[in-house]
Design an enzyme around this catalytic site. Structure first.
Site, short mmCIF file in Angstrom:
data_model
loop_
_atom_site.label_atom_id
_atom_site.label_comp_id
_atom_site.label_asym_id
_atom_site.label_seq_id
_atom_site.Cartn_x
_atom_site.Cartn_y
_atom_site.Cartn_z
N TYR A 51 -7.79 -9.36 27.08
CA TYR A 51 -6.94 -9.51 25.89
C TYR A 51 -7.35 -10.74 25.09
O TYR A 51 -7.62 -11.79 25.67
CB TYR A 51 -5.46 -9.63 26.28
N GLU A 53 -5.91 -11.40 21.43
CA GLU A 53 -5.30 -11.32 20.09
C GLU A 53 -5.61 -12.57 19.29
O GLU A 53 -5.54 -13.69 19.80
CB GLU A 53 -3.78 -11.13 20.20
N ASP A 196 -16.40 2.42 0.59
CA ASP A 196 -16.39 2.92 1.97
C ASP A 196 -17.77 3.54 2.22
O ASP A 196 -18.04 4.65 1.79
CB ASP A 196 -15.26 3.95 2.12
N THR A 222 -17.88 2.36 8.95
CA THR A 222 -17.81 2.62 10.39
C THR A 222 -19.12 2.14 10.98
O THR A 222 -20.12 1.98 10.27
CB THR A 222 -17.64 4.12 10.70
N LYS A 225 -21.94 5.82 12.65
CA LYS A 225 -22.62 6.94 11.98
C LYS A 225 -24.10 6.56 11.79
O LYS A 225 -24.77 6.35 12.79
CB LYS A 225 -21.86 7.26 10.70
N ARG A 231 -18.24 3.53 18.29
CA ARG A 231 -17.16 3.78 17.33
C ARG A 231 -16.55 2.42 16.97
O ARG A 231 -16.36 1.57 17.83
CB ARG A 231 -16.09 4.69 17.93
C1 LIG Z 1 -15.87 8.60 9.15
C2 LIG Z 1 -15.24 8.05 7.94
C3 LIG Z 1 -14.04 7.33 8.01
C4 LIG Z 1 -13.18 7.22 9.24
O1 LIG Z 1 -13.73 6.84 10.39
P1 LIG Z 1 -13.02 7.12 11.80
O2 LIG Z 1 -13.74 6.18 12.66
O3 LIG Z 1 -13.26 8.55 12.10
O4 LIG Z 1 -11.58 6.80 11.67
C5 LIG Z 1 -13.56 6.77 6.84
N1 LIG Z 1 -14.20 6.93 5.67
C6 LIG Z 1 -15.34 7.65 5.57
C7 LIG Z 1 -15.99 7.80 4.24
C8 LIG Z 1 -15.88 8.23 6.70
O5 LIG Z 1 -17.00 8.96 6.58
#
Ligand SMILES: *Cc1c(COP(=O)(O)O)cnc(C)c1O
Length: 424
Positions: A51, A53, A196, A222, A225, A231
């Site tokens: 932990y 925080e 994003d 993220t 990807k 993750r």
């Molecule tokens: C994958 C994605 C997310 C969310 O990611 P998670 O880890 O699945 O919550 C948000 N915005 C975009 C554009 C994404 O491709």
């Protein structure tokens, strides 16, 4: 990857089965990838027990001397990789990271603007059933009929609706996003602009897609990807972190503090230290020249695959791709997206069904499929292999109702896939 033997045989069996499924098939869901053994080792470490925080140097728990160093390395690598002065690496995943951006920059009931899910946006960009659509007054933009972002229409909608936050980013858009045009639109109404780049972060690192850094106010990605990490998510901004105990005003300069406070105490408790360590490892990998080559190859492979599919009569939304993915409209093949996903799955090619712009079918049974090259590129496949993959996709779609043929195809694909091992 050799997995240590587990006492829980039920779960061990399923982990082995999933690993085999990945090894023997072709993962073409564009948001997926295959992480390195080092990333997996960090994820499976004792750091998950701890932990902590708070932030490095200001924790609410003792015993944080090592996780502090881990988080500092992750933050420093994120800053170096994307060229920003501040990085928050604690968001549990992409959706919570976007939630933190809203929490930091707008109040419930404020107007926010994002790309509709049905035109390539993400749920968290204002979908009616998502927190972003219920908490805020969400206004959604779309693409033009060919699937391209329509900046004039976005500008007009912004003038009409006066959003306080515009979120720009995509999950199923095969083209380049023009950050400068979006900046002008945001400025015309005094809105914050958030990028994003979850899907394209690896391409941004490789210089294949322009970076939004320095143009937008805050950037989220993220880490799992095209960035090929565990993750997780990064929230990146320039500005000055202020006194952590004082609530800062909502200015661009204060975004680092606003984001940190939105994550904790705003939304989350303890950070996932095993995940932070794995993010640090992945960012270290992304800082190498090899990763830039990887990012470039993802796009080369996608471009080749798009050409080969087009040659075989497939109808690609926007007519092709500039990035790592493509959306294929199956209407001219007399198959729905769901049927296409199933046929390809039986042949060992994993994709997902997806809406096409102005989809005549329902979002739950849409017209298209979405496919991408990040995971195949990680396995070392190049343009030559993309030609073969396109041929198999064509075969599977042509024989969608013949399970026996699809089974035979799967065997052929497995023989091929085994020549391209997952990272070890
Ligand atoms: C994958 C994605 C997310 C969310 O990611 P998670 O880890 O699945 O919550 C948000 N915005 C975009 C554009 C994404 O491709």
């Amino acid at each position: 990857m050799t997995q240590a033997s587990m006492k829980d045989k039920a779960i061990e069996k399923l982990i082995k089965a999933e690993t085999k499924r990945q090894v023997e098939g072709l993962e073409m869901i564009p948001s997926e990838n295959h992480t390195s053994a080092d990333v997996l080792a960090a994820l499976g470490s004792r750091l998950t027990d701890k932990y902590s925080e708070g932030y490095p140097g200001q924790r609410y728990y003792g015993g944080c001397e090592f996780v502090d160093q881990v988080e500092n390395i992750a933050r420093d690598r994120a800053k170096e990789l994307f060229g920003v002065s501040h990085a928050n690496v604690q968001a549990y995943s992409g959706s919570p990271a976007n939630q933190a951006i809203y929490f930091a920059l707008v109040d419930p009931g404020d107007t926010v603007m994002g790309l509709s899910l049905f035109y390539g946006g993400h749920m968290t960009h204002g979908l009616k059933v998502n927190f972003s659509g219920t908490t805020y007054n969400s206004v959604q933009y779309t693409t033009d009929k060919d699937g391209f972002l329509d900046y004039d229409a976005i500008a007009e909608l912004a003038l009409q609706e006066k959003p306080k936050l515009i979120i720009a980013g995509t999950t199923a858009y095969p083209r380049i996003i023009d950050w400068q045009k979006l900046r002008k639109i945001a400025d015309s109404v005094g809105a914050f602009l958030a990028a994003d780049i979850s899907h394209i972060a690896g391409l941004v690192v490789a210089g294949v897609h322009p970076s939004p850094i320095g143009i937008v106010d805050v950037t989220m990605t993220t880490t799992h990807k095209t960035l090929r990490g565990p993750r997780g998510a990064l929230i990146l901004a320039n500005g000055n972190p202020s006194n952590p105990l004082k609530k800062p005003e909502r200015t661009v300069e204060n975004i680092p503090s606003l984001i940190d406070r939105a994550i904790i105490p705003g939304l989350q408790g303890g950070p996932h230290n095993h995940q932070t360590a794995a993010i640090a490892v992945a960012l270290g990998e992304a800082l190498t020249p090899e990763f830039k080559e990887y990012g470039k190859q993802i796009a080369k492979n996608a471009s080749k695959l798009a050409d080969e599919l087009t040659k075989r009569g497939f109808n690609l939304v926007t007519g092709g791709t500039d990035n790592h993915l493509m959306v294929v409209d199956l209407n001219n093949k007399d198959l729905s997206g769901k049927q296409g996903e199933k046929a390809l799955g039986l042949a060992g090619i994993t994709v997902n069904k997806n809406t096409v712009p102005f989809d005549p079918r329902s979002p739950y049974d849409p017209s298209g499929i979405r496919l991408g090259t990040p995971a195949l590129t990680t396995r070392g496949m190049k343009e030559k292999e993309m030609e073969q993959v396109a041929e198999w996709i064509d075969q599977a779609i042509k024989n969608a109702s013949d399970e026996k043929k699809l089974g035979n195809l799967h065997k052929e694909i497995t023989d091929f896939a085994l020549k391209f091992p997952l990272p070890s």
